[in-house]
Design an enzyme around this catalytic site. Sequence first.
Site, PDB file in Angstrom:
ATOM      1  CG  HIS A   1      -1.667  -1.131   1.576  1.00  5.58           C
ATOM      2  ND1 HIS A   1      -3.017  -1.169   1.304  1.00  5.58           N
ATOM      3  CD2 HIS A   1      -1.370  -2.311   2.168  1.00  5.58           C
ATOM      4  CE1 HIS A   1      -3.516  -2.328   1.711  1.00  5.58           C
ATOM      5  NE2 HIS A   1      -2.534  -3.043   2.238  1.00  5.58           N
TER       6      HIS A   1
ATOM      7  CD  GLU B   1      -0.900   1.574   4.209  1.00  6.84           C
ATOM      8  OE1 GLU B   1      -0.512   2.321   3.272  1.00  6.84           O
ATOM      9  OE2 GLU B   1      -2.083   1.247   4.371  1.00  6.84           O
TER      10      GLU B   1
ATOM     11  CG  HIS C   1      -4.946  -1.489  -1.324  1.00  4.56           C
ATOM     12  ND1 HIS C   1      -5.224  -0.352  -0.636  1.00  4.56           N
ATOM     13  CD2 HIS C   1      -5.941  -2.351  -1.032  1.00  4.56           C
ATOM     14  CE1 HIS C   1      -6.357  -0.509   0.039  1.00  4.56           C
ATOM     15  NE2 HIS C   1      -6.814  -1.712  -0.187  1.00  4.56           N
TER      16      HIS C   1
ATOM     17  CG  ASP D   1      -2.857   1.915  -2.167  1.00  5.95           C
ATOM     18  OD1 ASP D   1      -3.979   1.608  -2.599  1.00  5.95           O
ATOM     19  OD2 ASP D   1      -2.453   1.567  -1.045  1.00  5.95           O
TER      20      ASP D   1
END
Length: 187
Positions: free
Chosen positions: A33, A119, A158, A168
């Site tokens: 992500h 992330e 993602h 993303d």
Amino acid sequence: MRIDDGWLVPARRLRSPNQDDRPAGEVSLLVLHSISLPPGEFGGEHIERLFTNRLDPAAHPFFATIAELRVSAHLLIRRDGECVQFVPFEARAWHAGRSRWQDGALERRALNDFAVGIELEGDEVTPYTGAQYLALASATAALLARYPALTPRRITSHARVAPLRKNDPGPAFDWAYFRQELGKIRT
């Protein structure tokens, strides 16, 4: 890097309340992500506050729209390569949302049940840093070594698992460079 009792060493630990047990204990997918808070801005504590339910809705106009979200990721990789872990890998982080994965002939949903969420601090248009790629490759190598059901072919974005909702980590993410760096670490 290595994984000890579900935690990446030497990542900084900041436990998120937004987690629960994995129903089957399976770890077999890695979803990448990107996140920046406020959008397009890097640095600061806003991402950590979001994942720990402490984001001040008055701190920025955008925050009022997301402050009540209950989301998390297993790991955040900052622009300087620092790793912050919110959820142990054996637990379910709340990162993939409504999504699906074509697992051979089987279409699977509820990806948080078996996926690790990482992330990258960034957005879809700003190039990610060399430090982030190195940290991501190192963390991924540790995950691949610890969880045999997770393979390089089971690393995705993602955008790929939620194509109509998310984009993303976006076109700024260099998949070839990431895989090259991962290959260097794994050999």
